[in-house]
Design a protein around this motif. Sequence first.
Motif, PDB file in Angstrom:
ATOM      1  N   CYS A 107       5.323   1.803  -0.086  1.00 35.29           N
ATOM      2  CA  CYS A 107       5.932   1.037   1.005  1.00 35.29           C
ATOM      3  C   CYS A 107       6.418   1.961   2.112  1.00 35.29           C
ATOM      4  O   CYS A 107       6.194   1.704   3.302  1.00 35.29           O
ATOM      5  N   ILE A 108       7.063   3.047   1.725  1.00 39.35           N
ATOM      6  CA  ILE A 108       7.542   4.013   2.711  1.00 39.35           C
ATOM      7  C   ILE A 108       6.370   4.658   3.437  1.00 39.35           C
ATOM      8  O   ILE A 108       6.411   4.857   4.664  1.00 39.35           O
ATOM      9  N   SER A 109       5.306   4.955   2.713  1.00 39.71           N
ATOM     10  CA  SER A 109       4.122   5.578   3.318  1.00 39.71           C
ATOM     11  C   SER A 109       3.494   4.669   4.363  1.00 39.71           C
ATOM     12  O   SER A 109       3.038   5.133   5.415  1.00 39.71           O
ATOM     13  N   ARG A 110       3.470   3.367   4.076  1.00 38.96           N
ATOM     14  CA  ARG A 110       2.919   2.423   5.059  1.00 38.96           C
ATOM     15  C   ARG A 110       3.753   2.417   6.331  1.00 38.96           C
ATOM     16  O   ARG A 110       3.218   2.332   7.444  1.00 38.96           O
ATOM     17  N   ASP A 111       5.081   2.499   6.175  1.00 43.75           N
ATOM     18  CA  ASP A 111       5.954   2.532   7.355  1.00 43.75           C
ATOM     19  C   ASP A 111       5.707   3.788   8.184  1.00 43.75           C
ATOM     20  O   ASP A 111       5.721   3.749   9.421  1.00 43.75           O
ATOM     21  N   VAL A 112       5.469   4.908   7.510  1.00 40.81           N
ATOM     22  CA  VAL A 112       5.176   6.155   8.227  1.00 40.81           C
ATOM     23  C   VAL A 112       3.832   6.042   8.932  1.00 40.81           C
ATOM     24  O   VAL A 112       3.690   6.412  10.109  1.00 40.81           O
ATOM     25  N   ASP A 127       2.337   3.396   9.975  1.00 35.18           N
ATOM     26  CA  ASP A 127       2.405   2.437  11.081  1.00 35.18           C
ATOM     27  C   ASP A 127       3.332   2.907  12.200  1.00 35.18           C
ATOM     28  O   ASP A 127       3.514   2.182  13.189  1.00 35.18           O
ATOM     29  N   LYS A 130       6.540   3.292  12.070  1.00 33.77           N
ATOM     30  CA  LYS A 130       7.869   2.692  12.000  1.00 33.77           C
ATOM     31  C   LYS A 130       8.919   3.669  11.482  1.00 33.77           C
ATOM     32  O   LYS A 130      10.124   3.420  11.619  1.00 33.77           O
ATOM     33  N   LEU A 131       8.452   4.755  10.906  1.00 36.57           N
ATOM     34  CA  LEU A 131       9.364   5.686  10.249  1.00 36.57           C
ATOM     35  C   LEU A 131       8.814   7.094  10.366  1.00 36.57           C
ATOM     36  O   LEU A 131       7.610   7.324  10.200  1.00 36.57           O
ATOM     37  N   HIS A 160      17.220   5.878   1.827  1.00 38.29           N
ATOM     38  CA  HIS A 160      16.015   5.153   2.234  1.00 38.29           C
ATOM     39  C   HIS A 160      15.148   4.842   1.010  1.00 38.29           C
ATOM     40  O   HIS A 160      14.621   3.735   0.877  1.00 38.29           O
ATOM     41  N   HIS A 175      14.272   0.836  -1.315  1.00 36.67           N
ATOM     42  CA  HIS A 175      12.960   0.299  -1.677  1.00 36.67           C
ATOM     43  C   HIS A 175      12.787   0.154  -3.185  1.00 36.67           C
ATOM     44  O   HIS A 175      11.719  -0.266  -3.641  1.00 36.67           O
TER      45      HIS A 175
END
Length: 254
Positions: free
Chosen positions: A165-170, A172, A174-175, A184, A188
Amino acid sequence: MLQRLKALFGKASAKPLPMHGTDNIPQHIAIIMDGNGRWAKSRGLPRMAGHHSGMKAVKRITMAADNLGVKFLTLYAFSTENWKRPKAEVEFLMKLPQEFLTLEIRDLMAKNVQIRLMGNREGLPDHTLRAVEEAVERTSGNNGLVLTFALNYGSRKEMIDAIKCISRDVKDGKLSPDEIDVSHMESHLLSAGLPDPDLLIRTSGELRLSNFMLWQLAYSEMWFTDVYWPEFSDEHFYEAVREYQRRARRYGGL
């Protein structure tokens, strides 16, 4: 080596200890409920009888925790590895949440207990998931002890899912990777909103974590007992808390 490990992490003693007052009560206690099958075997009973007796222990220890002033109680009810057990045993285990909640929901409501589910809902039978979610909804307004059932739970999968989930935010945008920190990551995890356990109890004499809350237990005190879960009593529970009260938690410091 076994005795050394038990001495290091704590083990049930033969004699009861005086309660060290009502201060320093662990806020969050997590329990690996182990030994149902061996308890049944030692009495010439089928494993299912052990699981059923273990269900009764859940009520007993929940009430003991509430009486002591514990705020959070997390119980390892069914792991992602437990699906490997015989089909008949798994099916029986999947019926226990519905039976337990049907029998005990009134008393839990009277005690103002809030029920939560921590685990992967996918894969759980409809009747199991429906019973737990109904109890979660019914007790959502309660503000007493938070009773969390770790059901279809595995800590490694939990952490991998969080990293994805965190990787997807990075990916995209977003992070930023530099923004990733402990808080953080914890947001999750399936335990988001719960404090880390202060005390871990494991019954039946086993000395391992079995893929349970590996991240959250980083600085938890641990206490092991040879007592099987179905016979784990209020006094055993209080003994674990007394042992916790005698320890000095340093979190890596001096």
